[in-house]
Structures are given as C-alpha cells and as structure tokens.
Design an enzyme around this catalytic site. Structure first.
Site, short mmCIF file in Angstrom:
data_model
loop_
_atom_site.label_atom_id
_atom_site.label_comp_id
_atom_site.label_asym_id
_atom_site.label_seq_id
_atom_site.Cartn_x
_atom_site.Cartn_y
_atom_site.Cartn_z
N GLU A 224 -9.59 -7.23 0.83
CA GLU A 224 -8.19 -7.07 1.62
C GLU A 224 -8.35 -8.21 2.56
OE1 GLU A 224 -6.91 -3.35 2.81
OE2 GLU A 224 -6.57 -2.75 0.68
N GLU A 357 -8.97 -0.69 -5.87
CA GLU A 357 -8.52 0.55 -5.06
C GLU A 357 -7.14 1.10 -5.47
OE1 GLU A 357 -8.90 0.19 -0.81
OE2 GLU A 357 -10.47 -1.37 -0.98
O1 AHR Z 1 -9.90 3.15 0.64
C1 AHR Z 1 -9.69 3.16 2.20
C2 AHR Z 1 -9.22 1.69 2.55
O2 AHR Z 1 -8.06 1.29 2.16
C3 AHR Z 1 -10.38 0.73 2.20
O3 AHR Z 1 -11.37 0.56 3.27
C4 AHR Z 1 -9.36 -0.55 2.28
O4 AHR Z 1 -9.80 -1.68 1.51
C5 AHR Z 1 -8.07 0.07 1.81
O5 AHR Z 1 -6.98 -0.43 3.08
#
Ligand code: AHR
Length: 559
Positions: A224, A357
C-alpha cells in the site's frame, strides 16, 4: 475519514441453526424437488478454456497485527497449548485441509516498519519493538501490553519459513520500502536464499537452525505504497520499486516481484505506475501487481466514511447482507478494469494480478479476545462472500495469478479463531476447503442467468447479482462451485454441460437457516458443510436447487 486517510494516519442472531443432519435433508429434497420449473440456468462450456487455476489464488495472509501471529500462529515452545516448535498444532492440522498454497508475511502495513534483522538470531536476544499497529487508534478497550503492541520478535524469518514448511505453503515475503534501504532488502534475500556455507548471512541462517536456503521466490516490493507504505505518488513509487527490484542477487531463483498496487478502484495509481515503468523500460521487473479490496461499506451509499460506513459482523439487517455482497461483487470489475489499464502499456499481459488482500471488514466489537485488533466473527455472509470472490478469481484465471484472504487467524475475514487452547474454524474455512478441489484445474467458461435478489438500498429498490459460479476441469472431473446470495429463495437451476455428459455427481452444501449463523468456541459446528444426494441428470441436463444463502460444490465425473 477515508480508508486511505486511515491507513495514512495509522503510519445473533437468535440463530435457529440446523444440525448437519437436518441440512442434509434440506439439501437432498432441494436436489430432487423438480415439480416447479427452473428459474436459473448455468451452461458449462468445456471447450472454452480460460486458463489454469493457479493454486496460489487460494493463498493466505499473516501480519504482525493483533492476534494473528502472537496467540494465533505462535504460542511459543514452552506454551501449554500444543505446538510444534512454538507453532500452534491445531492450526497446522486444520490449515493443511485447505491446501494453503502460499502465505504472505509479515504485513500489511506492518511490513513497511519491520526490520528483518530484529527477527533472526537467538530468540532470547531479540529486541522488543513498538508494533506499527500500537498507534493505529483502533484498539478495543483494556488491552494489556504484550507482543501484539510491543513485538518480541520471537516469530521471525526462520519461524515463518518453518510454519510454511509445516503446512506445505510457499512463502511470500513483503519488503520494507518505506523505512529500510534497498541494501537491507538485498541482504534479506541473501539471508533467505544464499546457498549453505557461501555467505555470512547463510551462516547466520544456519545458526538459526536452517542450513539449506529457503528459496523464497515471491517478494512484495512494499505494501500500500499509496498509504501506510510511504504515501508515495505512483511516479515516486515507481522509482523506489526500480531501486529495490533491479539487480537483486538471484542465487539461481528467478524472483517474482510484486508491486504494491491500487486501493480498490484507483485506476490512476495503476495507469501512472505502469506508464512510468514502461518509460524506464522496467516492466519486465514486475511479475505481479497487487490489488487490495475490502468489503466494508454497508451504508447503501449514505456515506464513504471509513468508520461510519461499517456494520456489525454478527448483528446485521438483511439489507446489510445484500449490501456487503454487492461490495464484494465489485471484484469482477476491479479485475477487468485494472487489467485493461495494464494492457495500455503491458500489451502482452506479462504482468498478472495478485489480489493479496481481500475480505470483509466490520467495526470492532466481535473479536474473541481483547488483544485481537481487527478481530471479528465470521458468519454465513462471509462464507457467501468468500465463495463469490473465489468464483470470480476462477473465472479470471488468465488474469489472477495469486491472491490472499485477509487474514489467516484472529483478524478480518479469518479462517480460524483461537485463544489460548481454544480453536475454531469459521464458515470461510469451510469454503476454502470445498473450493480446494479447483486448485490446478483448467477453468472453463460458464454462462449463468437467473433472477437477481432484490432489497431496499437507502430507501430505494435495488438488486444484486444472483447465482455466482465457476467451473474447472481436472482430467475427467468437473468441479462446479455456486453461491446463492438470496437470503430467502432457493434457485432451481438447469445445469447444461456442453462437450461431455455426466456419469456421476456429488454435492457438498454449506447453508444455514439463519444468515447470522457462525461458529464459536462453545458451538464450533453450527456451520459446516454436508454431503447431499443429487438426482441423476435427465437427457444431459442436470436440475439442482441451490439452497438460499448457500455455497455449493458439485463434483461431476464425466463420461
Ligand atoms: O489487513 C489489514 C490492513 O489492511 C493491512 O495491514 C493493510 O495493508 C490494509 O490496509
């Protein structure tokens, strides 16, 4: 507050739950109850292959966050909780059932604050450091100090690699781009991959108990980077990316570098990063482009506020059931939209998507223990969300090379919940176990039609996608998985297999009468799948009724 901002600043149901036996009866009668005519249709086009379903699509994510690593995976060698070298045994046993192909570690946002050197060497001498999430402002009440907010580094590189070996998964390691240098990254690669006896870092690895190299292939270049990973512009990140990914020592392993891709629909991030990499003739350094998409906003369009838009994991009205699934179903257009933008510069599509994710994200309040930051319960809604997302990945097997659900245990959409010696599998676990049959299969094109469930969205009538499906072929076995998001209506469906006929069919069904049903330490088997009989196909077409709010797997042996 928006998610981007949050990440930046963070630098019951009265469930009448059916027993497995009762469910089997429902499913059985569903399968043969054909007195009314079908309202849905699925065509499976065996002669239209899409691509091989990479087992890595069925991957996982473990971050040093709340109860994921400490208390979830790692209990320590001296714990009274049964363990294998400090790793929770019940987790090792259960996770193997879903054939975990890959695990991403150590974050997440945590990755860009992590110094890998803190987690190697004798465990008794490792430093204690403030965890990234300590100051994220999301903690539930009364949280004691512990490794979740002051990381003891007892779980480091060797321990993670051992976990991967124990469960049969490949490691996917995310590098720290925000707060370490490219040299630190090269040295981590050297620590992991240089042959035994060749370098000082290979010797250090051997002193940690692992003489042979870990042969890590997948490396995330930050996480991110538009937010917690450095708050870069796409052009700035492209420069950092090149610094990290150029001239990395290989040790005979071709690295698969994964770029920190967009937050959901941020096409600008993808377009500008690819354009800059193309200008610098560096597209060849990218193996995968990571997309993150969470389903969190159940406000029906009333707000985009990161906190106010979220709902409860357990107590939700039916409209929130539909709204969350609508959010999840955006995955299809996210994949096709980013893919199309990538093709503006990467015309041959050498770079694949890595959705590393994804999952549901609710407001705090249902975590099973107060140190489980971002911990939440998981209901049948999450099972349908998982099934529909995995169907989407399967249908785009030519584009999606890897994915990881966030996160493995005690966190957002987890497969497991654990506290001390208590351990339970969630409905999402069952979906992963059912869908494991797709891994490595040839995804084939499907065409699905039928009614769309309707609901009230912010005072107005709205609908979402009805059945979602995917199909894959391995030798003469066809695996078809279907989700029915309609909370109240079953879907009597004609299934036509083009290009072969069925010899035998087996069904497995995950469904509950109450959409809020979930598993807990006290009731660990409220939601679990059952085998269901299937009527013989008539004239090449199978008729099957998909139960309301269900996930179904059909295994069909072809003639
Ligand atoms: O999964 C939780 C968080 O969500 C992670 O650390 C981040 O990459 C995302 O914003």
């Amino acid at each position: 507050m928006e998610r981007r901002q949050f990440i930046k600043s963070a630098v019951s149901g009265s469930a009448m739950v059916l027993s497995g036996h009762a469910l089997a009866r429902i499913a059985a009668s569903s399968a043969v109850g054909q007195s009314r005519s079908a309202d849905s249709r699925i065509e499976i086009l065996l002669n239209e292959p899409i691509g091989k379903i990479a087992p890595e699509i069925y991957g996982h994510f473990a971050e040093h966050l709340g109860g994921v690593v400490y208390g979830g995976i790692w209990v320590g060698e001296d714990s009274r909780v049964p363990n294998v070298g400090g790793i929770r045994k019940s987790l090792i046993d259960a996770v193997q059932r879903v054939k975990p192909s890959v695990v991403r570690w150590p974050g997440g946002c945590f990755a860009d604050s992590y110094n890998w050197r803190d987690g190697v060497g004798p465990r008794s001498q490792r430093p204690r450091r403030t965890n990234f999430w300590r100051d994220a402002g999301e903690w539930p009440k009364d949280v004691p100090d512990g490794p979740w907010n002051y990381d003891t580094n007892q779980f480091g590189t060797n321990e993670f690699m051992r976990f991967c070996r124990l469960i049969g998964a490949q490691p996917y390691v995310a590098a720290n781009v925000r707060s370490l240098t490219a040299r630190d990254f090269y040295e981590w690669v050297e620590y992991c991959n240089s042959p035994a006896g060749t370098t000082t870092l290979a010797d250090a690895r051997a002193s940690g108990g692992d003489r042979e190299p870990f042969k890590v292939r997948c490396w995330g270049v930050g996480n991110e980077s538009w937010g917690c990973g450095g708050n870069f512009t796409p052009e700035e990140y492209a420069a950092e990316y090149r610094r990290f990914a150029e001239w990395v020592p290989k040790y005979g392993i071709e690295p698969a570098f994964i770029g920190a891709g967009p937050n959901s629909g941020d096409l600008d991030w993808t377009r500008r990063f690819f354009a800059r990499m193309n200008e610098r003739r560096a597209l060849g350094r990218i193996w995968g482009w990571a997309l993150h998409h969470y389903s969190w906003n159940v406000s029906g369009g009333r707000t985009t506020d990161w906190r106010q838009g979220k709902g409860d994991a357990l107590k939700f009205p039916i409209d929130e059931w539909y709204e969350l699934l609508r959010e999840a179903d955006k995955m299809e257009s996210l994949i096709t939209d980013h893919w199309s933008v990538m093709s503006e510069t990467d015309r041959q599509h050498r770079v694949k998507l890595v959705v590393d994710e994804w999952g549901s994200w609710y407001r705090p309040g249902t975590e099973t223990y107060n140190t489980h930051l971002l911990g939440q319960q998981s209901t049948m809604r999450d099972a349908v969300l998982a099934g529909l997302t995995l169907n989407t990945f399967n249908r785009h097997a030519d584009k999606v090379a890897m994915a990881s659900v966030a996160q493995l245990i005690n966190c957002l959409q987890s497969l497991f919940l654990a506290n001390e010696d208590k351990f339970v599998t969630t409905p999402t676990f069952h979906v992963f176990e059912m869908y494991a049959a797709h891994q490595g299969g040839q995804s084939v094109r499907t065409v699905c039609s039928g009614p769309r469930p309707s609901y009230i969205r912010n005072g107005q009538p709205a609908t979402i996608r009805g059945l979602s499906e995917s199909a894959s072929l391995s030798d003469r076995q066809l695996v078809v998985t279907v989700t029915n998001p309609d909370a109240t209506q079953g879907r009597l469906t004609e299934i036509a297999i083009r290009g072969a006929s069925a010899k035998s069919i087996k069904a497995k069904v995950l469904a509950t009468r109450d959409i809020h049903a979930h598993n807990s330490f006290d009731e660990p088997r409220s939601v679990e799948p059952v085998e269901a009989p299937v009527a013989a196909p008539r004239g090449g077409t199978l008729v099957y009724e998909f139960a309301p709010a269900s996930v179904t797997r059909l295994q069909i042996v072809l003639e």
